[in-house]
Design a protein around this motif. Structure first.
Motif, PDB file in Angstrom:
ATOM      1  N   ILE A   5     -45.795  -4.754 -13.824  1.00 50.02           N
ATOM      2  CA  ILE A   5     -46.389  -6.043 -14.146  1.00 50.02           C
ATOM      3  C   ILE A   5     -47.228  -6.490 -12.959  1.00 50.02           C
ATOM      4  O   ILE A   5     -46.715  -6.587 -11.834  1.00 50.02           O
ATOM      5  CB  ILE A   5     -45.312  -7.110 -14.431  1.00 50.02           C
ATOM      6  N   ALA A   8     -47.027 -12.153 -10.227  1.00 46.86           N
ATOM      7  CA  ALA A   8     -45.730 -12.833 -10.220  1.00 46.86           C
ATOM      8  C   ALA A   8     -45.941 -14.322 -10.461  1.00 46.86           C
ATOM      9  O   ALA A   8     -45.159 -15.155 -10.000  1.00 46.86           O
ATOM     10  CB  ALA A   8     -45.005 -12.606  -8.895  1.00 46.86           C
ATOM     11  N   GLY A  12     -46.496 -13.629 -15.587  1.00 44.29           N
ATOM     12  CA  GLY A  12     -46.001 -12.334 -15.122  1.00 44.29           C
ATOM     13  C   GLY A  12     -44.514 -12.343 -14.850  1.00 44.29           C
ATOM     14  O   GLY A  12     -43.788 -11.431 -15.261  1.00 44.29           O
ATOM     15  N   ALA A  16     -41.591 -10.358 -16.833  1.00 44.83           N
ATOM     16  CA  ALA A  16     -40.720  -9.430 -16.113  1.00 44.83           C
ATOM     17  C   ALA A  16     -39.247  -9.753 -16.355  1.00 44.83           C
ATOM     18  O   ALA A  16     -38.421  -8.855 -16.547  1.00 44.83           O
ATOM     19  CB  ALA A  16     -41.035  -9.478 -14.619  1.00 44.83           C
ATOM     20  N   ILE A  28     -43.099  -5.273  -9.968  1.00 43.75           N
ATOM     21  CA  ILE A  28     -44.168  -6.287  -9.968  1.00 43.75           C
ATOM     22  C   ILE A  28     -45.134  -6.013  -8.818  1.00 43.75           C
ATOM     23  O   ILE A  28     -44.709  -5.636  -7.714  1.00 43.75           O
ATOM     24  CB  ILE A  28     -43.576  -7.699  -9.818  1.00 43.75           C
ATOM     25  N   GLU A  30     -47.999  -8.061  -6.612  1.00 42.57           N
ATOM     26  CA  GLU A  30     -48.470  -9.414  -6.328  1.00 42.57           C
ATOM     27  C   GLU A  30     -48.995  -9.464  -4.898  1.00 42.57           C
ATOM     28  O   GLU A  30     -48.415  -8.856  -4.001  1.00 42.57           O
ATOM     29  CB  GLU A  30     -47.337 -10.427  -6.505  1.00 42.57           C
ATOM     30  N   ALA A  39     -40.517 -13.804  -6.297  1.00 41.93           N
ATOM     31  CA  ALA A  39     -40.077 -12.699  -7.149  1.00 41.93           C
ATOM     32  C   ALA A  39     -38.959 -11.907  -6.502  1.00 41.93           C
ATOM     33  O   ALA A  39     -38.008 -11.483  -7.171  1.00 41.93           O
ATOM     34  CB  ALA A  39     -41.263 -11.785  -7.471  1.00 41.93           C
ATOM     35  N   VAL A  46     -40.988  -5.675  -5.658  1.00 44.10           N
ATOM     36  CA  VAL A  46     -42.345  -6.216  -5.610  1.00 44.10           C
ATOM     37  C   VAL A  46     -43.183  -5.413  -4.625  1.00 44.10           C
ATOM     38  O   VAL A  46     -42.782  -5.220  -3.477  1.00 44.10           O
ATOM     39  CB  VAL A  46     -42.349  -7.706  -5.197  1.00 44.10           C
TER      40      VAL A  46
END
Length: 236
Positions: A5, A8, A12, A16, A28, A30, A39, A46
Motif C-alpha cells: 500500500i 499511510a 491508505g 491496510a 506500507i 510512505e 503507521a 513501513v
C-alpha cells in the motif's frame, strides 16, 4: 495474500488495517515522517520512501506482492507506481481525487486494473478492488439516493416509538439501528427509539427533509452522511 500500500494517509492506513484484519500481509510505503511513525506505532511494516521509485517498491517486496494499491493524493505518483507494479505482475489499484477525471483515467490508464475514487468508495472499496472484487457506491447506482445517519433528539416526533411503529416516507427505509453509544445493528421491530439512538436510513433526496423532521425534529443538526464503508471525514 501480500499487498503493498502506497500511502499511510487516511485511505491508505484504513485500507491496510482492513486487509490485515482479514489475515493478509501488508507493507506500507510512505515518505512523510509523521505518517511513517503513525503507521509503525500500529505495528505495520513501513518503507520510508517515494512509492513511484522502483527501488523503493522492490524494497517493499513488489516482486512477491499480489497487488499494489497506489493510494496517495498525488496522481503522478499513483500512476507511475501502478506502471511499475504491473511490470512486476501485480494487480494494480490507482486512487484519483477528482470525479470528473475518472472516465479519462479508465479510458487511458488501460494498464491499471482498477481506478478508485475514495471519496465515494472509502477503505472497504479500496480493499475490495485490491482483492479483485467489485463494489459500487450508492452515488454510482442512483445519484438521487443518500445514506444518512440520524440521531434521535428530544424534539423528534417519533421519540418513544418502536421501530415497528415508525412510518417513514415510501422512498425511505431503515438500514441499521444503534442505541446510544452502542454498535449499529440490523433493527428489531420491538426496539424503542430514545434520545441518542441512531438510525441509518437510505432515502431519496426528495424526502430527506421529511425523514429528518420525523427522526430529529426542527432544532437539531444531528445528521451525518455516510459513504460506502460507513466512514466520514476528509481523506488524505
Amino acid at each position: 495474500m501480500r499487498f503493498v500500500i502506497i500511502s499511510a494517509g487516511r485511505v491508505g492506513l484504513r485500507t491496510a488495517r482492513v486487509l490485515r484484519e482479514e489475515g493478509h500481509d501488508v507493507t506500507i510505503i510512505e515518505r512523510d515522517e509523521a505518517k511513517v511513525r503513525r503507521a509503525r506505532t500500529q505495528s505495520f511494516t513501513v518503507i520510508d520512501g517515494d512509492g513511484s521509485r522502483e527501488a523503493v517498491l522492490e524494497e517493499a517486496g513488489v516482486a512477491d506482492a499480489d497487488a499494489v494499491g497506489a493510494l496517495t493524493g498525488d496522481l503522478n505518483v499513483n500512476f507511475t507506481a501502478c506502471m511499475i507494479a504491473k511490470h512486476h505482475g501485480c494487480r494494480t489499484v490507482m486512487r484519483i481525487d477528482e470525479a470528473y477525471r475518472e472516465g479519462i483515467y479508465r479510458k487511458y490508464a488501460e494498464e491499471v486494473d482498477e481506478v478508485i475514487y475514495p471519496e465515494r468508495l472509502g477503505a472497504i472499496g479500496a480493499k475490495n478492488a485490491l482483492l479483485g472484487g467489485t463494489i459500487r457506491a450508492i452515488a454510482d447506482i442512483a445519484q438521487h439516493l443518500q445514506i444518512v445517519e440520524l440521531t434521535i433528539t428530544d424534539e423528534a416526533p417519533v421519540n418513544g416509538y418502536t421501530i415497528s411503529e415508525l412510518q417513514l416516507p415510501a422512498d425511505a427505509t431503515v438500514l441499521a439501528f444503534g442505541k446510544d453509544e452502542q454498535p449499529l445493528e440490523i433493527p428489531s421491530e420491538d426496539e424503542s427509539l430514545e434520545v441518542g439512538d441512531r438510525l441509518v436510513v437510505l432515502a431519496d433526496f426528495d424526502v430527506l427533509s421529511e425523514v429528518r423532521q420525523l427522526l430529529v425534529g426542527d432544532g437539531s443538526n444531528e445528521t451525518t452522511t455516510i459513504d460506502a464503508d460507513t466512514t466520514t471525514g476528509g481523506l488524505n
